[in-house]
Design an enzyme around this catalytic site. Structure first.
Site, mmCIF file in Angstrom:
data_model
loop_
_atom_site.group_PDB
_atom_site.id
_atom_site.type_symbol
_atom_site.label_atom_id
_atom_site.label_comp_id
_atom_site.label_asym_id
_atom_site.label_seq_id
_atom_site.Cartn_x
_atom_site.Cartn_y
_atom_site.Cartn_z
ATOM 1 C CD1 TRP A 85 -10.346 26.600 30.243
ATOM 2 C CD2 TRP A 85 -8.491 25.602 29.391
ATOM 3 N NE1 TRP A 85 -9.506 27.077 31.169
ATOM 4 C CE2 TRP A 85 -8.187 26.349 30.714
ATOM 5 C CE3 TRP A 85 -7.531 25.158 28.638
ATOM 6 C CZ2 TRP A 85 -6.896 26.650 31.177
ATOM 7 C CZ3 TRP A 85 -6.416 25.127 29.387
ATOM 8 C CH2 TRP A 85 -5.908 25.741 30.439
ATOM 9 C CG ASP B 88 -13.434 24.333 41.038
ATOM 10 O OD1 ASP B 88 -12.855 23.974 39.748
ATOM 11 O OD2 ASP B 88 -12.595 23.997 41.888
ATOM 12 C CD GLU C 99 -9.032 27.698 34.764
ATOM 13 O OE1 GLU C 99 -7.776 27.536 34.818
ATOM 14 O OE2 GLU C 99 -9.773 28.312 33.832
ATOM 15 C CD GLU C 100 -7.947 21.364 39.668
ATOM 16 O OE1 GLU C 100 -6.742 21.169 39.677
ATOM 17 O OE2 GLU C 100 -8.335 20.982 41.108
ATOM 18 C CD GLU D 244 -0.527 29.007 39.534
ATOM 19 O OE1 GLU D 244 -0.170 27.640 39.345
ATOM 20 O OE2 GLU D 244 -1.611 29.195 38.930
#
Ligand code: NAG
Ligand code: NAG
Length: 471
Positions: A142, A198, A201-202, A425
Site C-alpha cells: 500500500w 498524500d 495515496e498516490e 465517491e
C-alpha cells in the site's frame, strides 16, 4: 446588436434570479442532511447497517467490498468523519453521539497499538493509513505511510477534550484522552519532515494537506498540552509548529496563484488538496489570514478559482459558461476510475465559500487584493483592489454573488445526487451516474460540513490567529 446583448443580459439575470430564489439549494440541504447524517452513523461498527460488522467504534470508508474494496477503516477518513460528530456534539447537538464518540476514541487507542507494516506504537506505526475492520493490521502492499492521519485524529480528539475540560471532566482527559493525543502529536513532531504519501495515496513526497494539518494539530496541541499541565510537550509542539508554518509557505505558487499540492508527482499540482486544507484548518479567529491559507484569504480564493477552472471542459457532464458552478474532481490529470468528478471535492468548494462569507460578515469587511482580484472579477468584471465595508454596495454585490455561486455548487451536486440521496465517491464524467465506492462515508461527512458552513457554523479555534512565518 445592442438589443441582442440587452436580451441576453435580461435572460442571464433572469435565470440568475430564478436560481437564487428557487430555493433549490435550500431544498437539497433539507432533503440531503438527514440522509448524510444517517449515512455516517450507518458506517460505524458494530451496529451500523453499512459497517459490515466492523468492531465497535470503527468507521468504515464504504460498504463496497469489491471494485473498489473500501471495506476498511482509514485513519484519515475516520478522523474527518468523527470530527463532524464531535463538532455536532460539542456545539450542543444530539447527546446520543457521546457513546459513538467514546467508541471511536477507544477503537483509535487500540489501533495505535497494532503493529503494522509502517511500524509499532512508538516506531512509526501511527502513520499506517488503513486497518482491517476487525482491528487487525492490513498487511498487503500500500502507499504507506500517510502522515496526515495522526494529525487529523489529534485535532478531532482535542476538540472533544477541550469540551470535556470546560465541563469539569478533566480526569477522563488526563487519564484516557491525553495519552492518545500525545502519541499522535509526538508522532507528528518526530516524522513531519519525512516523506509521506498524500491524501490520495498516490504521491510520495511532501504534501500541502499533510503539512498544514500537522501544523494545525501541533498549535492546537500546544494549548491542549498546557491545559493538561504538560508544558514541556507544549513548547516542543510550538517549536515544530513554527517550522511547519514556514514549510507551508513553500507550497504557494506565487506566479500562478495556486497551492502546489505535492512536491513530487510530476503533475501541475492544482488539486483539491488545497481546498480541503482550507476548510479543514478554518479558524475564524484568524480572519482572512493568508499565512495559514484561511478560506477567505487571497491565496485560498485565488487557489479556488485556479482549481475550479482546471476542470472546465474536462468532464462532458459539466456544462455552462466559464464561471458557472461545476462538478470538480481531485485533480485534472486523475485517471483513477477513468478520472471523474467527486462529490466531496465539489462540496469542499461550496464549503470554502461559505466559510469565507461567514468570516467577512464577522469582520464587517472584505478585502480584494492583487492576488484575489481574478477570483472577484468572476462576479464583477469591474471589481478593483481595496477594502469594502459591509455597508458598501460592492460588499453587497460581491458577497451576494459569492453566496449564489456557492449555492450553485450545491445545486449541481443536487442534480447529480440520486433520488434516494445516497452519495458514492464519484460521478461518472460522461453518464453522470454515481460510480466507484457506494455510500462513501467521507462523501456524507463532506455534505454535512458544507451544509453546516452554509448555516454559519464555525469550528473551534485551533490557534491560527496572529501567526507569522519567520523563515
Ligand atoms: C467524562 O467523559 C467521559 C468520556 O466522554 C465519560 O465517559 C464520563 O462519563 C464523563 N465523566 C463525567 C463525570 O461526566
Ligand atoms: C523538511 O523541511 C525542510 C525545511 O522546511 C524542507 O525544505 C524539506 O522539503 C522538508 N522535507 C520533507 C520530506 O518534509
Amino acid at each position: 446588436m445592442g438589443l441582442a446583448i440587452a436580451v441576453q443580459l435580461a435572460v442571464v439575470s433572469l435565470s440568475y434570479l430564478v436560481r437564487a430564489r428557487s430555493g433549490m439549494a435550500d431544498a437539497y440541504v433539507a432533503s440531503e442532511s438527514p440522509i448524510a447524517q444517517a449515512g455516517i452513523l450507518a458506517a460505524i461498527g458494530p451496529d451500523g447497517a453499512n459497517s459490515g460488522g466492523a468492531a465497535a467504534g470503527v468507521i468504515v470508508a464504504s460498504p463496497s467490498s469489491s471494485d473498489p474494496d473500501y471495506l476498511y477503516t482509514w485513519t484519515r477518513d475516520a478522523a474527518l468523519v468523527s470530527r463532524v460528530l464531535v463538532d455536532e456534539y460539542t456545539s450542543g447537538g444530539d447527546t446520543s453521539l457521546q457513546s459513538v464518540i467514546e467508541a471511536y476514541i477507544s477503537a483509535q487507542e487500540t489501533i495505535q497499538h497494532i503493529d503494522n507494516p509502517s511500524g509499532g506504537y512508538d516506531s512509526g506505526g501511527l502513520g499506517e493509513p488503513k486497518f482491517n475492520i476487525d482491528l487487525a493490521a492490513f498487511t498487503d502492499a500500500w502507499g504507506r505511510p500517510q502522515r496526515d492521519g495522526p494529525a487529523l485524529r489529534a485535532i478531532t480528539l482535542i476538540t472533544y477534550g477541550n469540551y470535556l475540560l470546560s465541563n469539569d471532566n478533566s480526569s477522563y482527559v488526563t487519564d484516557n484522552l491525553w495519552p492518545v493525543v500525545q502519541a499522535d502529536l509526538n508522532y507528528v513532531v518526530q516524522y513531519w519532515n519525512q516523506s509521506t504519501f498524500d491524501l490520495w495515496e498516490e504521491v510520495q513526497g511532501s504534501s500541502f494537506f499533510t503539512t498544514a494539518e500537522q501544523h494545525a494539530a501541533l498549535r492546537y496541541g500546544a494549548t491542549f498540552a498546557t491545559a493538561v499541565g504538560d508544558s514541556s510537550s507544549a513548547s516542543s509542539y510550538t517549536t515544530q509548529a513554527d517550522s511547519l508554518l514556514c514549510f507551508m509557505q513553500s507550497y504557494w505558487n506565487d506566479a500562478e496563484g495556486y497551492i502546489t499540492a505535492n512536491t513530487a508527482g510530476g503533475r501541475s499540482g492544482i488539486d483539491a488538496n488545497g481546498v480541503l486544507t482550507s476548510i479543514h484548518t478554518f479558524d475564524i479567529a484568524a480572519g482572512c489570514d493568508s499565512v495559514t491559507f484561511q478560506p477567505c484569504s487571497d491565496r485560498a480564493l485565488s487557489n479556488l478559482k485556479v482549481y475550479v477552472d482546471s476542470f472546465r471542459g474536462l468532464y462532458s457532464i459539466n456544462t455552462g459558461s466559464d464561471t458557472d458552478p461545476i462538478l470538480t474532481g481531485r485533480y485534472k490529470e486523475d485517471t483513477y476510475y477513468n478520472g471523474n468528478p467527486w462529490y466531496l471535492t465539489t462540496f469542499a468548494v461550496a464549503e470554502q465559500l461559505y466559510d469565507a462569507l461567514t468570516t467577512w460578515d464577522s469582520l464587517g469587511s472584505l478585502e480584494v487584493t492583487d492576488v484575489s482580484l481574478a477570483f472577484f472579477q468572476q462576479f464583477d468584471s469591474a471589481a478593483a483592489t481595496g477594502t469594502y465595508d459591509s455597508s458598501s454596495d460592492e460588499y453587497t454585490t460581491l458577497t451576494g454573488a459569492v453566496r449564489d455561486w456557492a449555492d450553485g455548487f450545491l445545486e449541481v451536486l443536487a442534480s447529480f445526487t440520486p433520488s434516494d440521496g445516497s452519495l458514492a465517491e464519484q460521478v461518472d464524467k460522461s453518464s453522470g451516474s454515481p460510480t466507484s465506492a457506494a455510500d462513501l462515508t467521507w462523501s456524507y461527512a463532506s455534505a454535512i460540513t458544507a451544509f453546516n458552513a452554509r448555516d454559519g457554523f464555525t469550528p473551534a479555534s485551533w490557534g491560527a490567529s496572529g501567526l507569522t512565518a519567520s523563515c
